[in-house]
Design a protein around this motif. Structure first.
Motif, PDB file in Angstrom:
ATOM      1  N   LYS A   1       1.113   3.173 -10.806  1.00 17.36           N
ATOM      2  CA  LYS A   1       1.959   2.003 -11.012  1.00 17.36           C
ATOM      3  C   LYS A   1       1.167   0.713 -11.184  1.00 17.36           C
ATOM      4  CE  LYS A   1       5.728   3.932  -8.215  1.00 17.36           C
ATOM      5  NZ  LYS A   1       6.637   3.687  -7.064  1.00 17.36           N
ATOM      6  N   LEU A   2      -0.157   0.790 -11.190  1.00 17.59           N
ATOM      7  CA  LEU A   2      -0.983  -0.411 -11.293  1.00 17.59           C
ATOM      8  C   LEU A   2      -1.734  -0.418 -12.613  1.00 17.59           C
ATOM      9  CD1 LEU A   2      -2.557  -0.764  -7.722  1.00 17.59           C
ATOM     10  CD2 LEU A   2      -0.512  -1.858  -8.626  1.00 17.59           C
ATOM     11  N   ALA A   3      -1.783  -1.597 -13.227  1.00 19.23           N
ATOM     12  CA  ALA A   3      -2.563  -1.801 -14.441  1.00 19.23           C
ATOM     13  C   ALA A   3      -3.617  -2.872 -14.162  1.00 19.23           C
ATOM     14  CB  ALA A   3      -1.668  -2.213 -15.604  1.00 19.23           C
ATOM     15  N   PHE A   4      -4.731  -2.816 -14.887  1.00 15.10           N
ATOM     16  CA  PHE A   4      -5.830  -3.769 -14.730  1.00 15.10           C
ATOM     17  C   PHE A   4      -6.047  -4.498 -16.047  1.00 15.10           C
ATOM     18  CE2 PHE A   4      -6.678  -0.331 -11.717  1.00 15.10           C
ATOM     19  CZ  PHE A   4      -6.842  -1.038 -10.534  1.00 15.10           C
ATOM     20  N   LEU A   5      -6.126  -5.831 -15.951  1.00 14.15           N
ATOM     21  CA  LEU A   5      -6.406  -6.664 -17.119  1.00 14.15           C
ATOM     22  C   LEU A   5      -7.835  -7.184 -16.984  1.00 14.15           C
ATOM     23  CD1 LEU A   5      -3.053  -8.685 -17.235  1.00 14.15           C
ATOM     24  CD2 LEU A   5      -3.576  -6.475 -18.272  1.00 14.15           C
TER      25      LEU A   5
ATOM     26  N   TYR B   1       0.829  -1.209   0.000  1.00 11.59           N
ATOM     27  CA  TYR B   1       0.000   0.000   0.000  1.00 11.59           C
ATOM     28  C   TYR B   1       0.863   1.258   0.000  1.00 11.59           C
ATOM     29  CZ  TYR B   1      -3.572   3.373   1.336  1.00 11.59           C
ATOM     30  OH  TYR B   1      -4.411   4.461   1.373  1.00 11.59           O
ATOM     31  N   VAL B   2       1.957   1.239   0.761  1.00 13.42           N
ATOM     32  CA  VAL B   2       2.823   2.414   0.809  1.00 13.42           C
ATOM     33  C   VAL B   2       3.536   2.627  -0.528  1.00 13.42           C
ATOM     34  CG1 VAL B   2       4.873   3.390   1.909  1.00 13.42           C
ATOM     35  CG2 VAL B   2       3.114   2.304   3.306  1.00 13.42           C
ATOM     36  N   LEU B   3       3.984   1.537  -1.154  1.00 17.10           N
ATOM     37  CA  LEU B   3       4.741   1.660  -2.396  1.00 17.10           C
ATOM     38  C   LEU B   3       3.849   2.007  -3.595  1.00 17.10           C
ATOM     39  CD1 LEU B   3       7.272  -1.311  -2.079  1.00 17.10           C
ATOM     40  CD2 LEU B   3       7.712   1.130  -1.721  1.00 17.10           C
ATOM     41  N   TYR B   4       2.683   1.354  -3.686  1.00 14.38           N
ATOM     42  CA  TYR B   4       1.853   1.509  -4.884  1.00 14.38           C
ATOM     43  C   TYR B   4       0.622   2.388  -4.664  1.00 14.38           C
ATOM     44  CZ  TYR B   4       4.657  -2.268  -6.859  1.00 14.38           C
ATOM     45  OH  TYR B   4       5.690  -3.029  -7.333  1.00 14.38           O
ATOM     46  N   GLN B   5       0.156   2.513  -3.414  1.00 12.10           N
ATOM     47  CA  GLN B   5      -1.044   3.293  -3.111  1.00 12.10           C
ATOM     48  C   GLN B   5      -2.205   2.924  -4.054  1.00 12.10           C
ATOM     49  OE1 GLN B   5       0.007   7.447  -3.095  1.00 12.10           O
ATOM     50  NE2 GLN B   5       1.366   7.231  -1.336  1.00 12.10           N
ATOM     51  N   PRO B   6      -2.669   1.683  -4.014  1.00 12.37           N
ATOM     52  CA  PRO B   6      -3.690   1.217  -4.971  1.00 12.37           C
ATOM     53  C   PRO B   6      -5.037   1.900  -4.766  1.00 12.37           C
ATOM     54  CG  PRO B   6      -3.348  -0.412  -3.252  1.00 12.37           C
ATOM     55  CD  PRO B   6      -2.303   0.640  -3.039  1.00 12.37           C
TER      56      PRO B   6
ATOM     57  N   VAL C   1      -4.930  -7.657 -11.330  1.00 18.87           N
ATOM     58  CA  VAL C   1      -4.142  -6.469 -11.004  1.00 18.87           C
ATOM     59  C   VAL C   1      -2.674  -6.765 -11.312  1.00 18.87           C
ATOM     60  CG1 VAL C   1      -3.511  -4.827  -9.209  1.00 18.87           C
ATOM     61  CG2 VAL C   1      -5.803  -5.846  -9.220  1.00 18.87           C
ATOM     62  N   LYS C   2      -2.050  -5.884 -12.068  1.00 18.23           N
ATOM     63  CA  LYS C   2      -0.651  -6.051 -12.456  1.00 18.23           C
ATOM     64  C   LYS C   2       0.182  -4.960 -11.807  1.00 18.23           C
ATOM     65  CE  LYS C   2       2.362  -6.350 -16.506  1.00 18.23           C
ATOM     66  NZ  LYS C   2       2.438  -6.248 -17.986  1.00 18.23           N
ATOM     67  N   MET C   3       1.171  -5.375 -11.001  1.00 16.83           N
ATOM     68  CA  MET C   3       2.096  -4.455 -10.354  1.00 16.83           C
ATOM     69  C   MET C   3       3.482  -4.673 -10.951  1.00 16.83           C
ATOM     70  SD  MET C   3       0.843  -4.603  -6.350  1.00 16.83           S
ATOM     71  CE  MET C   3       1.358  -6.318  -6.192  1.00 16.83           C
ATOM     72  N   ASP C   4       3.899  -3.790 -11.845  1.00 12.48           N
ATOM     73  CA  ASP C   4       5.151  -3.964 -12.586  1.00 12.48           C
ATOM     74  C   ASP C   4       5.089  -5.297 -13.333  1.00 12.48           C
ATOM     75  OD1 ASP C   4       6.028  -1.503 -11.703  1.00 12.48           O
ATOM     76  OD2 ASP C   4       7.005  -2.354  -9.928  1.00 12.48           O
ATOM     77  N   SER C   5       5.941  -6.269 -12.965  1.00 13.06           N
ATOM     78  CA  SER C   5       5.929  -7.575 -13.622  1.00 13.06           C
ATOM     79  C   SER C   5       5.157  -8.631 -12.832  1.00 13.06           C
ATOM     80  CB  SER C   5       7.368  -8.064 -13.819  1.00 13.06           C
ATOM     81  OG  SER C   5       8.038  -8.164 -12.571  1.00 13.06           O
ATOM     82  N   LEU C   6       4.602  -8.249 -11.686  1.00  9.27           N
ATOM     83  CA  LEU C   6       3.868  -9.175 -10.824  1.00  9.27           C
ATOM     84  C   LEU C   6       2.374  -9.075 -11.102  1.00  9.27           C
ATOM     85  CD1 LEU C   6       3.816 -11.198  -8.454  1.00  9.27           C
ATOM     86  CD2 LEU C   6       3.675  -9.226  -6.918  1.00  9.27           C
ATOM     87  N   LYS C   7       1.730 -10.252 -11.286  1.00 10.64           N
ATOM     88  CA  LYS C   7       0.291 -10.313 -11.509  1.00 10.64           C
ATOM     89  C   LYS C   7      -0.360 -11.025 -10.328  1.00 10.64           C
ATOM     90  CE  LYS C   7       0.415 -10.429 -16.572  1.00 10.64           C
ATOM     91  NZ  LYS C   7       0.009 -11.194 -17.792  1.00 10.64           N
ATOM     92  N   LEU C   8      -1.379 -10.390  -9.794  1.00  4.87           N
ATOM     93  CA  LEU C   8      -2.103 -10.983  -8.680  1.00  4.87           C
ATOM     94  C   LEU C   8      -3.197 -11.919  -9.191  1.00  4.87           C
ATOM     95  CD1 LEU C   8      -2.461  -7.889  -6.310  1.00  4.87           C
ATOM     96  CD2 LEU C   8      -0.636  -9.602  -6.391  1.00  4.87           C
TER      97      LEU C   8
ATOM     98  N   ASN D   1      -4.304   0.537 -18.591  1.00  2.73           N
ATOM     99  CA  ASN D   1      -2.968   0.989 -18.209  1.00  2.73           C
ATOM    100  C   ASN D   1      -3.035   2.100 -17.160  1.00  2.73           C
ATOM    101  OD1 ASN D   1      -1.585  -0.739 -20.022  1.00  2.73           O
ATOM    102  ND2 ASN D   1      -2.078   0.631 -21.724  1.00  2.73           N
ATOM    103  N   PRO D   2      -1.924   2.329 -16.429  1.00  2.11           N
ATOM    104  CA  PRO D   2      -1.920   3.394 -15.408  1.00  2.11           C
ATOM    105  C   PRO D   2      -2.192   4.767 -16.008  1.00  2.11           C
ATOM    106  CG  PRO D   2      -0.055   1.919 -15.113  1.00  2.11           C
ATOM    107  CD  PRO D   2      -0.673   1.544 -16.420  1.00  2.11           C
ATOM    108  N   LYS D   3      -2.969   5.556 -15.262  1.00  2.00           N
ATOM    109  CA  LYS D   3      -3.317   6.913 -15.653  1.00  2.00           C
ATOM    110  C   LYS D   3      -3.914   6.961 -17.055  1.00  2.00           C
ATOM    111  CE  LYS D   3      -2.214   9.275 -11.986  1.00  2.00           C
ATOM    112  NZ  LYS D   3      -3.225  10.077 -11.255  1.00  2.00           N
ATOM    113  N   ASN D   4      -4.786   6.009 -17.342  1.00  2.00           N
ATOM    114  CA  ASN D   4      -5.394   5.913 -18.661  1.00  2.00           C
ATOM    115  C   ASN D   4      -6.915   5.958 -18.533  1.00  2.00           C
ATOM    116  OD1 ASN D   4      -5.667   5.631 -21.398  1.00  2.00           O
ATOM    117  ND2 ASN D   4      -5.333   3.405 -21.411  1.00  2.00           N
ATOM    118  N   THR D   5      -7.582   6.401 -19.606  1.00  4.32           N
ATOM    119  CA  THR D   5      -9.034   6.463 -19.663  1.00  4.32           C
ATOM    120  C   THR D   5      -9.518   5.640 -20.851  1.00  4.32           C
ATOM    121  OG1 THR D   5      -9.071   8.663 -18.659  1.00  4.32           O
ATOM    122  CG2 THR D   5     -11.047   7.961 -19.833  1.00  4.32           C
TER     123      THR D   5
END
Length: 266
Positions: free
Chosen positions: A134-138, A86-91, A214-221, A166-170
């Motif tokens: 820093k977070l992307a959604f698939l 949460y501190v690093l990515y602030q989702p 949820v994709k955090m850099d190269s990590l996918k949850l 993608n991050p900061k995308n509409t």
């Protein structure tokens, strides 16, 4: 000639001894000696094994203690990891807004058998915004359903293909919703006819169901389900060939996680 009486050659030693001891010449009856009976099938007494019970209880207590301690440690580690993420990515959850809803067709006809037939055609535009840096959604394919807000009567159905957020995308979600269904519920038909007579129009609700990773850099949850519910929409049937524009100025969308455990969805 006089007969002589001779005493017995084997005197009774027990009687004589008892008479001599008591100072009485008469016989004395002694109680018979008790014989001890031996039972070969009788088991010897054995004390209860109290030490084994105590050892089993102590082992059980130790297992419970270490299991509880392990669960607490795992929860503590998970909390620390979640705090670091949460501190690093602030989702933040993605935000959805109903940009436009046009009603091209909306016909409700009644039959002689007290059933009604609904035919509708709607054009929906939803604006989706990703506020994360820093977070992307698939997103998986999205299922869209438009219902009445009063009794949840289905007005139209549609879908939207999968996409990457993608991050900061509409992203604009454009979909054509339609239905051609038969309504046999008299209460639903009466409620819909009552809403059609209102000046503000029929209160509508749009529900979008999908699954997202949820994709955090190269990590996918792990993939989770989400539901987007938009309310505060009012629409009227079109007059003539031109579609009518529904009122979306008061529309608000809410994003909820859909977690499924066995047969239940929360």
């Amino acid at each position: 000639m006089t007969d002589r009486v001779y005493p017995s050659s084997k005197p009774n030693g027990t009687t004589t001894a008892a008479a001599t001891a008591n100072g009485v010449g008469g016989p004395i009856n002694l109680p018979p000696a008790k014989s001890q009976l031996y039972n070969p099938n009788r088991h010897p007494y054995r004390p209860q094994p109290t030490r084994r019970r105590r050892s089993r209880r102590s082992c059980l207590c130790l297992c419970c203690f270490w299991s509880t301690a392990l669960i607490i440690i795992l929860l503590l580690l998970a909390t620390i990891a979640a705090s670091v993420v949460y501190v690093l990515y602030q989702p933040q959850r993605p935000k959805f807004t109903v940009s436009a809803l046009r009603i091209a067709r909306f016909n409700l006809t009644s039959a002689a058998d007290d059933t009604s037939h609904l035919t509708s055609l709607l054009n929906l535009t939803v604006s989706a915004k990703n506020p994360n840096k820093k977070l992307a959604f698939l997103f998986d394919p999205v299922t869209i359903t438009t219902t009445t807000a009063s009794n949840q009567l289905t007005i139209a159905n549609g879908s939207f293909p999968k996409f990457t957020f993608n991050p900061k995308n509409t992203t604009l979600i454009r979909s054509t919703l339609s239905t051609s269904s038969q309504i046999s519920d008299t209460e639903s038909v009466n409620s819909l006819n009552s809403d059609l007579k209102k000046k503000t129009g029929v209160p509508l609700k749009i529900v979008m169901d999908t699954k997202v990773v949820v994709k955090m850099d190269s990590l996918k949850l792990k993939k989770v389900g989400i539901r987007v519910s938009c309310s505060g929409i009012h629409g009227l049937p079109p007059k003539g060939k031109s579609p009518s524009v529904a009122s979306t100025s008061e529309a608000k969308c809410k994003v909820d996680l859909r977690i499924k455990i066995w047969k239940w969805t929360f």
